[in-house]
Write a protein that holds these residues in place. Structure first.
Motif, PDB file in Angstrom:
ATOM      1  N   LYS A  97       0.838  -1.214   0.000  1.00 33.56           N
ATOM      2  CA  LYS A  97       0.000   0.000   0.000  1.00 33.56           C
ATOM      3  C   LYS A  97       0.867   1.255   0.000  1.00 33.56           C
ATOM      4  N   ARG A  98       1.956   1.231   0.787  1.00 36.63           N
ATOM      5  CA  ARG A  98       2.874   2.369   0.789  1.00 36.63           C
ATOM      6  C   ARG A  98       3.506   2.555  -0.594  1.00 36.63           C
ATOM      7  N   ASP A 101       0.963   4.180  -2.837  1.00 39.13           N
ATOM      8  CA  ASP A 101       0.834   5.609  -2.527  1.00 39.13           C
ATOM      9  C   ASP A 101       2.015   6.394  -3.103  1.00 39.13           C
TER      10      ASP A 101
END
Length: 128
Positions: A97-98, A101
């Motif tokens: 997820k990082r 992003d």
């Protein structure tokens, strides 16, 4: 019942091998579903896609995020040769997820980091 002999490998390791009922992979020309008896095929894997293998023993499907590589089928043997391979259970969802992003906020036109992050999340069962 006819089966496929499948090998999913990266330069570092053999990620999975065994007998399977079906293999699904995304190539640059589209999605391929391979069953026993399929005609020979050679394709280029879509970088940042997911490969799904349904084991012949009825076990849980094997899901893996893959980077660039090749996909070949001949005589009921399927080879998935990818530069990057990460099985679903190996994926750190928070890290993926990082990475997504970061890819979404990065300047530039290279969509590869975003595709790879999304593939990792899809393989792990998380919609991105």
């Amino acid at each position: 019942m006819a089966t496929l002999k499948v090998g999913l490998v990266s330069p570092e390791r053999e990620v999975w091998s065994g007998e399977a009922k079906m293999v699904v992979a995304q190539t640059i020309e589209g999605s391929l579903g391979i069953l026993p008896g399929h005609a020979p095929v050679l394709g280029v894997l879509l970088d940042g896609s997911v490969v799904k293998i349904e084991p012949a023993d009825g076990g849980a499907p094997v899901l893996a995020a893959v980077g660039s590589g090749f996909f070949s089928v001949a005589a009921n043997e399927v080879s998935v040769l990818a530069e990057q391979v990460e099985r679903a259970e190996e994926i750190d969802v928070d890290e993926a997820k990082r990475a997504l992003d970061e890819a979404l906020t990065a300047e530039g036109e290279d969509a590869t980091p975003e595709r790879r992050a999304r593939a990792r999340l899809r393989a792990a069962g998380v919609e991105a």
